[in-house]
Design an enzyme around this catalytic site. Structure first.
Site, PDB file in Angstrom:
ATOM      1  N   CYS A 164       0.836  -1.418   0.185  1.00  0.00           N
ATOM      2  CA  CYS A 164       0.037   0.052  -0.067  1.00  0.00           C
ATOM      3  C   CYS A 164       0.912   1.427  -0.102  1.00  0.00           C
ATOM      4  CB  CYS A 164      -0.972  -0.020   1.265  1.00  0.00           C
ATOM      5  SG  CYS A 164      -2.104  -1.325   1.273  1.00  0.00           S
ATOM      6  N   ASN A 218     -10.232  -0.066  -0.583  1.00  0.00           N
ATOM      7  CA  ASN A 218      -8.487  -0.031  -0.579  1.00  0.00           C
ATOM      8  C   ASN A 218      -8.018  -0.495  -1.939  1.00  0.00           C
ATOM      9  OD1 ASN A 218      -5.805  -0.057   0.132  1.00  0.00           O
ATOM     10  ND2 ASN A 218      -6.356  -1.178   2.173  1.00  0.00           N
ATOM     11  N   HIS A 221      -3.402   7.344   1.792  1.00  0.00           N
ATOM     12  CA  HIS A 221      -3.734   5.917   1.485  1.00  0.00           C
ATOM     13  C   HIS A 221      -5.318   5.650   1.837  1.00  0.00           C
ATOM     14  CE1 HIS A 221      -3.978   1.838   0.819  1.00  0.00           C
ATOM     15  NE2 HIS A 221      -3.715   1.537   1.825  1.00  0.00           N
TER      16      HIS A 221
HETATM   17  O1  UT7 Z   1      -3.947  -0.981   3.431  1.00  0.00           O
HETATM   18  C1  UT7 Z   1      -3.121  -1.449   4.212  1.00  0.00           C
HETATM   19  C2  UT7 Z   1      -3.526  -0.943   5.619  1.00  0.00           C
HETATM   20  N1  UT7 Z   1      -4.741  -1.676   5.931  1.00  0.00           N
HETATM   21  C3  UT7 Z   1      -5.258  -0.881   7.112  1.00  0.00           C
HETATM   22  O2  UT7 Z   1      -4.905   0.132   7.204  1.00  0.00           O
HETATM   23  C4  UT7 Z   1      -6.694  -1.700   7.570  1.00  0.00           C
HETATM   24  C5  UT7 Z   1      -6.525  -1.335   9.267  1.00  0.00           C
HETATM   25  N2  UT7 Z   1      -7.700  -1.815   9.910  1.00  0.00           N
HETATM   26  C6  UT7 Z   1      -8.931  -1.575   9.347  1.00  0.00           C
HETATM   27  O3  UT7 Z   1      -9.426  -0.946   8.912  1.00  0.00           O
HETATM   28  C7  UT7 Z   1      -9.937  -2.082  10.580  1.00  0.00           C
HETATM   29  O4  UT7 Z   1      -9.317  -2.807  11.750  1.00  0.00           O
HETATM   30  C8  UT7 Z   1     -10.920  -3.105   9.821  1.00  0.00           C
HETATM   31  C9  UT7 Z   1     -11.846  -2.527   8.985  1.00  0.00           C
HETATM   32  C10 UT7 Z   1     -10.011  -4.251   9.013  1.00  0.00           C
HETATM   33  C11 UT7 Z   1     -11.931  -3.882  10.933  1.00  0.00           C
HETATM   34  O5  UT7 Z   1     -12.499  -2.953  11.805  1.00  0.00           O
HETATM   35  P1  UT7 Z   1     -12.455  -3.472  13.403  1.00  0.00           P
HETATM   36  O6  UT7 Z   1     -13.288  -2.182  13.829  1.00  0.00           O
HETATM   37  O7  UT7 Z   1     -10.960  -3.009  13.721  1.00  0.00           O
HETATM   38  O8  UT7 Z   1     -13.193  -4.564  13.640  1.00  0.00           O
HETATM   39  P2  UT7 Z   1     -12.490  -5.896  14.226  1.00  0.00           P
HETATM   40  O9  UT7 Z   1     -11.695  -6.615  13.379  1.00  0.00           O
HETATM   41  O10 UT7 Z   1     -12.463  -5.563  15.680  1.00  0.00           O
HETATM   42  O11 UT7 Z   1     -13.878  -6.796  14.278  1.00  0.00           O
HETATM   43  C12 UT7 Z   1     -14.898  -6.360  14.981  1.00  0.00           C
HETATM   44  C13 UT7 Z   1     -16.153  -7.566  14.856  1.00  0.00           C
HETATM   45  C14 UT7 Z   1     -15.584  -9.008  15.028  1.00  0.00           C
HETATM   46  O12 UT7 Z   1     -16.555  -9.605  15.682  1.00  0.00           O
HETATM   47  P3  UT7 Z   1     -16.440  -9.769  17.182  1.00  0.00           P
HETATM   48  O13 UT7 Z   1     -15.251 -10.815  17.259  1.00  0.00           O
HETATM   49  O14 UT7 Z   1     -16.525  -8.798  17.890  1.00  0.00           O
HETATM   50  O15 UT7 Z   1     -17.715 -10.759  17.630  1.00  0.00           O
HETATM   51  C15 UT7 Z   1     -15.521  -9.590  13.387  1.00  0.00           C
HETATM   52  O16 UT7 Z   1     -15.589 -10.740  13.595  1.00  0.00           O
HETATM   53  O17 UT7 Z   1     -16.582  -7.249  13.471  1.00  0.00           O
HETATM   54  C16 UT7 Z   1     -16.513  -8.743  12.887  1.00  0.00           C
HETATM   55  N3  UT7 Z   1     -16.452  -8.772  11.193  1.00  0.00           N
HETATM   56  C17 UT7 Z   1     -17.387  -8.398  10.542  1.00  0.00           C
HETATM   57  N4  UT7 Z   1     -18.538  -8.362  10.639  1.00  0.00           N
HETATM   58  C18 UT7 Z   1     -19.605  -8.082   9.586  1.00  0.00           C
HETATM   59  C19 UT7 Z   1     -15.212  -8.610  10.849  1.00  0.00           C
HETATM   60  N5  UT7 Z   1     -15.432  -8.401   9.532  1.00  0.00           N
HETATM   61  C20 UT7 Z   1     -16.840  -8.210   9.452  1.00  0.00           C
HETATM   62  C21 UT7 Z   1     -17.742  -8.033   8.112  1.00  0.00           C
HETATM   63  N6  UT7 Z   1     -18.874  -7.914   8.345  1.00  0.00           N
HETATM   64  N7  UT7 Z   1     -17.197  -7.715   6.959  1.00  0.00           N
END
Ligand code: UT7
Length: 326
Positions: free
Chosen positions: A113, A283, A253
């Site tokens: 990225c 992204n 980004h």
């Molecule tokens: O490009 C390179 C750099 N990349 C980035 O900068 C990405 C950085 N990270 C992020 O943007 C965020 O961390 C994400 C968008 C990937 C995830 O958001 P989050 O608020 O950190 O969510 P999380 O991973 O903590 O997940 C929260 C909950 C989980 O459920 P539980 O364990 O709390 O029950 C996940 O299983 O959301 C669930 N979950 C989803 N639910 C519905 C994860 N993906 C999904 C989904 N739909 N697609």
């Protein structure tokens, strides 16, 4: 001395748009979750005949048209991608041939990225040292082809596309004392290989002999992204002797709207100065910065004379920022 001047830009997107609703019909996710956690509403996904090279070529042609140059005016092509058409040769050579400027320098840069920032810095350094007069710097990706479409934690986040800029070597007249000369003012790049396992592809020619799929520990990447980006933005401001308040636009980004907000807040920059395309493009990895830049030039927000900060962070980890006067 002020660096190379950014004289044109262009971009390209696949034909097909995929909305969050379409994904929610196939996997356990919802439009609500995706919008609230990421800001993404749709992404473009490459179809048959659309590849990283074809999107890159279209973006490059648009960038050349934007500044009224022909392909033969280009001495150097640096293409950032993590999704090349083939393991080798470099996708840049395919683009060079498609454009018809064979014979100059062409190679790919792999910094995921942050690839566009690494490519921009590489091309700028090469132009400054006289290895060419004009360069195409391209970020192009087809991440849809390395996604695990059953993994809802990653497949909803990415899209395909390409962005390109034309860089011109600085001339001695560009850096007249006291003048606010156009060009790259300062760039800083970093990498930390200890964070390899937080964002990677689980395949490759030398390990599994497969292409593999993208894997990410999103929450941890998020945490590092805000800290690393804030630090490198301040480093670039210090190096250029510029205050954050002087920046006209940040072109970040486009990984997550919440990262964009948090980074701008840490710098004390108002949200109106941050170019956001993550809602439309999702992204697109190395393509995201030049795609966002071109979108904001085309809609008339970014204009000649503006002070623009590019920044990105991605797998490796790699991260960087570059301040450019247009
Ligand atoms: O490009 C390179 C750099 N990349 C980035 O900068 C990405 C950085 N990270 C992020 O943007 C965020 O961390 C994400 C968008 C990937 C995830 O958001 P989050 O608020 O950190 O969510 P999380 O991973 O903590 O997940 C929260 C909950 C989980 O459920 P539980 O364990 O709390 O029950 C996940 O299983 O959301 C669930 N979950 C989803 N639910 C519905 C994860 N993906 C999904 C989904 N739909 N697609």
């Amino acid at each position: 001395m002020t660096g190379s001047r950014l004289v044109g830009s262009g971009s390209a997107l696949p034909r097909r748009v995929v909305t969050n609703g379409e994904l929610a019909a196939r996997i356990d996710t919802s439009d609500e979750w995706i919008v609230e956690r990421t800001g993404i509403r749709q992404r473009y996904i490459a179809g048959e005949g659309e590849t990283t090279a074809s999107l890159a070529t279209e973006a490059a042609r648009a960038a050349l048209a934007d500044c009224g140059l022909a392909a033969r005016d280009i001495d150097l092509i640096v293409l950032a991608t993590a999704t090349p058409d083939n393991t080798f040769p470099a996708t840049a050579t395919k683009v060079q041939h498609a454009l018809g400027c064979n014979g100059g320098i062409a190679f790919d840069v792999a910094a995921v990225c942050s690839g566009f920032l690494y490519a921009l810095a590489t091309a700028d350094s090469m132009l400054r040292t006289g290895m060419g007069r004009r360069a195409l710097v391209i970020g192009a990706e087809t991440f849809s082809r390395i996604l695990d479409w059953n993994d809802r934690t990653t497949c909803v986040l990415f899209g395909d596309g390409a962005g390109a800029v034309v860089l011109e070597a600085p001339t001695s007249g560009d850096s007249a004392p006291g003048e606010s000369a156009a060009g790259v003012l300062a760039t800083r790049l970093h990498a930390d290989g200890a964070q390899h396992d937080l964002l990677y592809v689980d395949g490759g020619p030398s390990t599994t002999q497969t292409v593999g799929h993208l894997r990410m520990k999103g929450r941890e990447v998020f945490r590092h992204a805000v800290v690393n980006l804030s630090e490198v933005l301040n480093e670039v401001l210090d190096a250029a002797g510029v205050r954050a308040a002087e920046i006209d636009w940040i072109v970040p980004h486009q990984a997550n709207a919440r990262i964009l907000d948090a980074t701008a807040r840490k710098l004390g920059i108002p949200a109106e100065k941050v170019i956001v395309t993550v809602d439309r493009h999702a992204n697109t990895s190395a393509a995201s910065v030049p795609l966002a830049f071109d979108a904001a030039r085309c809609d008339g927000r970014i204009r000649p004379g503006d002070l623009v900060m590019f920044e990105a962070m991605g797998g490796g980890f790699t991260w960087g920022a570059s301040l450019v006067r247009l």
